[in-house]
Design a protein around this motif. Structure first.
Motif, PDB file in Angstrom:
ATOM      1  N   HIS A 210       0.829  -1.209   0.000  1.00  0.00           N
ATOM      2  CA  HIS A 210       0.000   0.000   0.000  1.00  0.00           C
ATOM      3  C   HIS A 210       0.865   1.262   0.000  1.00  0.00           C
ATOM      4  CE1 HIS A 210      -3.109   2.915   0.911  1.00  0.00           C
ATOM      5  NE2 HIS A 210      -2.415   3.294   1.976  1.00  0.00           N
TER       6      HIS A 210
ATOM      7  N   ASP B 166       0.091   5.728 -11.502  1.00  0.00           N
ATOM      8  CA  ASP B 166      -0.453   4.526 -10.872  1.00  0.00           C
ATOM      9  C   ASP B 166       0.544   3.394 -11.094  1.00  0.00           C
ATOM     10  OD1 ASP B 166      -2.822   5.757 -10.034  1.00  0.00           O
ATOM     11  OD2 ASP B 166      -3.792   5.379 -11.975  1.00  0.00           O
TER      12      ASP B 166
ATOM     13  N   GLU C 271       2.498   1.879  -3.303  1.00  0.00           N
ATOM     14  CA  GLU C 271       1.547   2.423  -4.273  1.00  0.00           C
ATOM     15  C   GLU C 271       1.282   3.909  -4.021  1.00  0.00           C
ATOM     16  OE1 GLU C 271      -1.646  -0.526  -5.861  1.00  0.00           O
ATOM     17  OE2 GLU C 271      -1.467  -0.920  -3.710  1.00  0.00           O
TER      18      GLU C 271
ATOM     19  N   SER D  57       1.842   7.214  -6.562  1.00  0.00           N
ATOM     20  CA  SER D  57       0.779   8.158  -6.933  1.00  0.00           C
ATOM     21  C   SER D  57       1.026   9.559  -6.369  1.00  0.00           C
ATOM     22  CB  SER D  57      -0.581   7.632  -6.470  1.00  0.00           C
ATOM     23  OG  SER D  57      -0.612   7.484  -5.059  1.00  0.00           O
TER      24      SER D  57
END
Length: 258
Positions: free
Chosen positions: A71, A84, A74, A78
């Motif tokens: 998480h 992404d 990611e 971003s």
């Protein structure tokens, strides 16, 4: 440029890719609690030291065997790079090879990516040995499918277990012994001999059994941070490719983008 991230159990490797060339690689200890902001500060400083800023990163691809770390990686992509992240093995970035095992979803991302990279560089059946927290021995068949393998404790894990279970044994650093002698005359030498030469015996024994089971000519590819430690004292390897996982991520990204 592409930022490829290989998140393992012990370390996370970040590699900056320009076309097919790895221009930078950085390593940080894996900590699932590390935030995207912490990654960003660390990476930004490294980019500046290399004469770049974060605007050079145009895409991010991630492979991980640590779900809790995903998480924040990611979010890093971003929030700080404006993209992404592509996640290896997800629907938008499928493996593209067969996983010939009972439970394909349980195969570690690094093992599949290593199979992709090894098959791209070598013909025929392969055994890929990855020296990490665990040491994995994987069969890649001549068609490039992942055809199963072996999971063994990594050499540092084995050494840690030995020291933890025996109160009087000292903590030592793993290295190649100074001689080929296997009878030590002090405790530290005896430990080093037992762990190192015992590990060589395991590697050679398991590879011999795998080759017999495969029943066809096989090349053996070593990868991972400790691969070169064993190469110097064992003829089992046909090639050592330290960047195999990153190379596999580059291949997957290029397939996705055409």
């Amino acid at each position: 440029m592409l930022l490829a991230i290989d998140a393992g159990n012990t370390n996370i490797v970040f590699a900056l890719i320009d076309g097919d060339e790895i221009v930078e690689r950085w390593r940080i200890a894996t900590d699932p609690k590390r935030t995207a902001d912490e990654y960003a500060v660390w990476l930004n400083q490294l980019l500046i030291l290399g004469g770049r800023d974060r605007s050079v990163v145009e895409a991010v691809i991630i492979a991980t065997v640590v779900p809790r770390a995903l998480h924040n990686l990611e979010v890093l992509a971003s929030k700080y790079f404006g993209v992404d992240a592509l996640i290896a093995g997800r629907d938008e970035l499928p493996w593209g090879i067969g996983l010939l095992v009972d439970e394909p979803k349980t195969v570690g991302a690094d093992r599949v990516i290593n199979a992709i990279a090894a098959h791209a560089s070598h013909a025929g059946d392969l055994i890929v040995i990855d020296f990490g927290t665990a040491t994995t021995f994987d069969h890649v068949d001549a068609q490039g499918n992942y055809a199963g393998g072996i999971i063994a404790p990594g050499i540092n894990l084995s050494l840690d277990a030995l020291v933890a279970a025996a109160a009087k044994l000292p903590r030592i650093a793993i290295r190649a012994p100074d001689t080929n002698k296997v009878i030590g005359i002090n405790t530290e030498d005896q430990m080093l001999i037992g762990v190192y030469w015992g590990y060589i015996a395991m590697i050679e024994g398991l590879v011999a059994r795998m080759k017999k089971e495969i029943g066809r000519p096989v090349q053996v590819i070593g990868t991972g941070g400790l691969a070169t430690l064993f190469e110097q004292h064992s003829p089992v390897f046909d090639a050592i490719e330290s960047d195999l996982t990153i190379r596999g991520l580059i291949i997957m990204y290029q397939r996705r983008t055409g």
